[in-house]
Design a protein around this motif. Sequence first.
Motif, mmCIF file in Angstrom:
data_model
loop_
_atom_site.group_PDB
_atom_site.id
_atom_site.type_symbol
_atom_site.label_atom_id
_atom_site.label_comp_id
_atom_site.label_asym_id
_atom_site.label_seq_id
_atom_site.Cartn_x
_atom_site.Cartn_y
_atom_site.Cartn_z
ATOM 1 N N ILE A 139 0.848 -1.199 0.000
ATOM 2 C CA ILE A 139 0.000 0.000 0.000
ATOM 3 C C ILE A 139 0.883 1.248 0.000
ATOM 4 N N PRO A 140 0.622 2.193 -0.908
ATOM 5 C CA PRO A 140 1.448 3.411 -0.947
ATOM 6 C C PRO A 140 1.489 4.120 0.402
ATOM 7 N N ILE A 141 2.687 4.491 0.801
ATOM 8 C CA ILE A 141 2.886 5.161 2.091
ATOM 9 C C ILE A 141 2.167 6.520 2.110
ATOM 10 N N ARG A 142 2.113 7.166 0.948
ATOM 11 C CA ARG A 142 1.553 8.518 0.899
ATOM 12 C C ARG A 142 0.072 8.564 1.267
ATOM 13 N N PHE A 143 -0.630 7.430 1.087
ATOM 14 C CA PHE A 143 -2.062 7.413 1.386
ATOM 15 C C PHE A 143 -2.342 7.253 2.883
ATOM 16 N N MET A 144 -1.401 6.676 3.601
ATOM 17 C CA MET A 144 -1.703 6.254 4.969
ATOM 18 C C MET A 144 -1.754 7.395 5.976
ATOM 19 N N SER A 145 -0.950 8.429 5.750
ATOM 20 C CA SER A 145 -0.856 9.485 6.753
ATOM 21 C C SER A 145 -1.769 10.671 6.442
ATOM 22 N N GLU A 146 -2.602 10.530 5.432
ATOM 23 C CA GLU A 146 -3.527 11.621 5.085
ATOM 24 C C GLU A 146 -4.439 11.927 6.263
ATOM 25 N N GLY A 147 -4.558 13.203 6.602
ATOM 26 C CA GLY A 147 -5.447 13.621 7.680
ATOM 27 C C GLY A 147 -4.841 13.540 9.062
ATOM 28 N N ARG A 148 -3.634 13.055 9.162
ATOM 29 C CA ARG A 148 -2.997 12.932 10.473
ATOM 30 C C ARG A 148 -2.331 14.256 10.853
ATOM 31 N N SER A 149 -1.933 14.366 12.121
ATOM 32 C CA SER A 149 -1.321 15.592 12.621
ATOM 33 C C SER A 149 0.007 15.851 11.920
ATOM 34 N N GLU A 150 0.447 17.080 11.984
ATOM 35 C CA GLU A 150 1.710 17.457 11.345
ATOM 36 C C GLU A 150 2.874 16.674 11.950
ATOM 37 N N ASP A 151 2.866 16.518 13.299
ATOM 38 C CA ASP A 151 3.954 15.779 13.948
ATOM 39 C C ASP A 151 3.923 14.315 13.533
ATOM 40 N N PHE A 152 2.719 13.753 13.404
ATOM 41 C CA PHE A 152 2.577 12.369 12.948
ATOM 42 C C PHE A 152 3.209 12.215 11.572
ATOM 43 N N GLN A 153 2.862 13.072 10.643
ATOM 44 C CA GLN A 153 3.354 12.946 9.266
ATOM 45 C C GLN A 153 4.860 13.166 9.179
ATOM 46 N N LYS A 154 5.375 14.015 10.025
ATOM 47 C CA LYS A 154 6.808 14.286 10.045
ATOM 48 C C LYS A 154 7.596 13.058 10.488
ATOM 49 N N HIS A 155 7.011 12.257 11.385
ATOM 50 C CA HIS A 155 7.704 11.101 11.955
ATOM 51 C C HIS A 155 7.192 9.775 11.397
ATOM 52 N N PHE A 156 6.431 9.840 10.297
ATOM 53 C CA PHE A 156 5.833 8.635 9.720
ATOM 54 C C PHE A 156 6.526 8.229 8.412
ATOM 55 N N CYS A 157 6.745 6.925 8.253
ATOM 56 C CA CYS A 157 7.230 6.390 6.984
ATOM 57 C C CYS A 157 6.996 4.881 6.978
ATOM 58 N N GLY A 158 7.417 4.228 5.921
ATOM 59 C CA GLY A 158 7.340 2.772 5.858
ATOM 60 C C GLY A 158 8.652 2.155 6.316
ATOM 61 N N THR A 159 8.560 1.086 7.100
ATOM 62 C CA THR A 159 9.746 0.286 7.436
ATOM 63 C C THR A 159 9.353 -1.163 7.156
ATOM 64 N N HIS A 160 9.725 -1.647 5.998
ATOM 65 C CA HIS A 160 9.279 -2.957 5.531
ATOM 66 C C HIS A 160 10.297 -4.036 5.878
ATOM 67 N N PHE A 161 9.952 -4.851 6.887
ATOM 68 C CA PHE A 161 10.735 -6.038 7.209
ATOM 69 C C PHE A 161 10.297 -7.164 6.274
ATOM 70 N N PHE A 162 11.200 -8.080 5.996
ATOM 71 C CA PHE A 162 10.843 -9.275 5.233
ATOM 72 C C PHE A 162 10.669 -10.447 6.202
ATOM 73 N N ASN A 163 9.791 -11.352 5.871
ATOM 74 C CA ASN A 163 9.473 -12.488 6.732
ATOM 75 C C ASN A 163 10.338 -13.709 6.370
ATOM 76 N N PRO A 164 10.968 -14.367 7.364
ATOM 77 C CA PRO A 164 10.931 -14.108 8.809
ATOM 78 C C PRO A 164 11.869 -12.973 9.208
ATOM 79 N N ALA A 165 11.373 -12.128 10.104
ATOM 80 C CA ALA A 165 12.074 -10.884 10.444
ATOM 81 C C ALA A 165 13.456 -11.126 11.033
ATOM 82 N N ARG A 166 13.631 -12.233 11.741
ATOM 83 C CA ARG A 166 14.954 -12.504 12.334
ATOM 84 C C ARG A 166 15.972 -12.847 11.261
#
Length: 801
Positions: A139-166
């Motif tokens: 899912i595009p990262i840009r869609f997820m933070s729409e409508g959230r607070s400015e501080d939320f958007q400033k500290h928000f991004c995607g961090t995609h781990f691959f499975n299994p994470a270890r």
Amino acid sequence: MKRPIQKVAVIGSGIMGSGIACHFANIGVEVLLLDIVPRELTAKEEAMGLTLESPQVRNRLVNDSLKASLKSKPSPIYHQKFASRISTGNLEDDIAKVSEVDWIIEVVVERLDIKKMVFENLDKHRKPGTLITSNTSGIPIRFMSEGRSEDFQKHFCGTHFFNPARYLKLFEVIPGPKTDASVLEFLQGYGEQYLGKTSVIAKDTPAFIGNRIGIFSIQSLFHAVGELDMTIEEVDKLTGPVIGRPKSATFRTVDVVGLDTLVHVANGIRENCPDDERHAIFELPGFINTMSENKWLGSKTGQGFYKKTKNAEGKSEILSLDLETLEYRSKKRAQFATLEQTKTIDKVIDRFPVLVDGKDKAGTFFRKTLGALFAYVSHRIPEIADQPYQIDDAMKAGFGWEHGPFQIWDAVGFEKGLDLIAAEGQTASAWVEEMKSKGITQFYSVENGASYCYDPTAKDHQKIPGQDAFIILDNIRKSHEVFKNSGVVVEDLGDGILNVEFQSKMNTIGGDVLAGLNTAIDLAEKDFQGLVVGNQAANFSVGANIGMIFMMAVEQEYDELNQAIKYFQDTMMRMRYSSIPTISAPHGMCLGGGCELTLHADKVVAAAESYIGLVEFGVGVIPGGGGSKEMALRASDTFRKNDVELNVLQEHFLTIGMAKVSTSAYEAFDTGILQKGKDIVVVNKDRQIATAKAHAKLMAEAGYTQPMRRKDVKVLGKQALGMFLVGTDSMEAGHYISEHDKKIANKLAYVMAGGDLSEPSLVSEQYLLDIEREAFLSLCTERKTLERIQHMLKTGKPLRN
């Protein structure tokens, strides 16, 4: 920017969420794992008289998920005691607790509406400045933070781990529209240093980097199967270890991951990348649609491309799917003349020129699939990444490829790669043609021990960032070589520290390796300050060269075998008693003789993913290179006043007798192979050699003094020997061990008890080494031991006889 991460919240406790929670617990971070509240009771809960308001019901989903994860194999956690670092809760009663954490990671179902609802709720409770990221895979990262607070958007991004994470190293960091640059910089560094990952900054494009290229590669193979009239066994033969890919290759990997997962990602790319020049490749072949309809999704449904069943005799059999008839049939053996030509080529990267020149179906397959891959990755720059190395890093860390596409292109040759592209009716991207026009015909180069990669923007090679914490042995081997023989290369790491790198098959330890190790110690004692024993192959060492031992034993060359074992013992003692500090840097498999070497180093800098153990019982002998002596010595050193000393010795005896192998470096502390307060663990294997060098240098500069040989090892004599012999008699009588197992165990018992001394005594290490060697040699005269060694050499598996 300094940003301590002391506590994280993971939202969503499915396979991925629980795996991420476990990996943060692995590195010592406190974790809050939250999930939804169940909407109905189970039959068991109703029978117990519980209600939906009962605490155990409200946390049932999260607790059951974490419990299942901790029981799964391979384990997501380095040590089961680390699970205590994880607390659980639910998104209604415990949501306010996210105000206490430094980082919130969302891992809920892949639906944008649900994710946005979760983020809206989290935004009410998180404290300003808290990192908040999504583990979405599509899912595009840009869609997820729409409508959230400015501080939320400033500290928000995607961090995609691959499975299994270890286990999978890829950590994709995907910026949102308003993500602060310092957040990206921090997450990239944290992923590498603390999580042990390969951190890659990806762009907010469908499937990001790893899955975009990985799914293209798999889909390309799906289409090639029909065009080249190939079976799934043939494709898996050509896309596995021979080209540096996992044993599961292509179709078995899809079975393990789940066909539904592949279909979901492929459909997402097809729907969201209409301008992709290879858009049609993401159309699912007919056999995939049929398998999806039939719920043949792989391991999770019991059948996929492969199906495990029982034949008429009741024996397990793996059947393969015929992609034309879509019926299961017995597996067919795949053989290709081209692959025979690569059998003598040890380095995977050197096989590619041979593979693409093959005259059979395999050669056609490699020319076709690599040509398509080279063209595709060239066009993904700058769409999904700005640099070729980012794509290569993603494929190596996320899909387990030993080499990335651009590295393989370098191996087959720049012009040859362009020819393969043209033969597929494709074209390379304009930046590749521009690179050619400038006379640059390599994507990678090495200067002064550092890796450089062609930068399409700068139009020249640029140093790949982030290497300062690493020592890459491939880059310095030739320019920093101090000594070399057929078994080792000794390199100058700088600052007075040498490294000895094994070069034998699977890094087995034979005469040439031992000679090289002795020479390395000689050189270090004469002109340097310290010695590291380390390499960057798949495994540290699988042990002694048992083929050599077998040949000597079969030929009854017992004097030569005695000298060979004594040479091994003497070399291990040199590791312990040289005038310079010695550091062992184990990773991957560190078995038998490799473990004995590690036991005798002054310090161990182990990679977290180290599987260490004394496994000699599996080939019918006891550890003969000082391992049996060392475990007796370590038991002696742990005796304390009022201890039941027999119990302490028994634990060390069982470490050998049960051939215990740690499933992580942290477990090796439990077996006594690693020592608390002395040995250390590093999570990122890429940092291991540099860290080992730093410790060698520190020990040398602190005034390292050559140790004195030990003559104060307390052994318990007949008291311990009697206990062990009674125990092995009982084990044999109960049919837990065979008669030969008992014989091996009794030999070990004799060594670790210090012989049949009438009372506890202090003995020297040399005394223990001598009786260890005598026991080892006597076992080599046994027919059943030779059968075990021969079986291991032929099959790679232990024989119980």
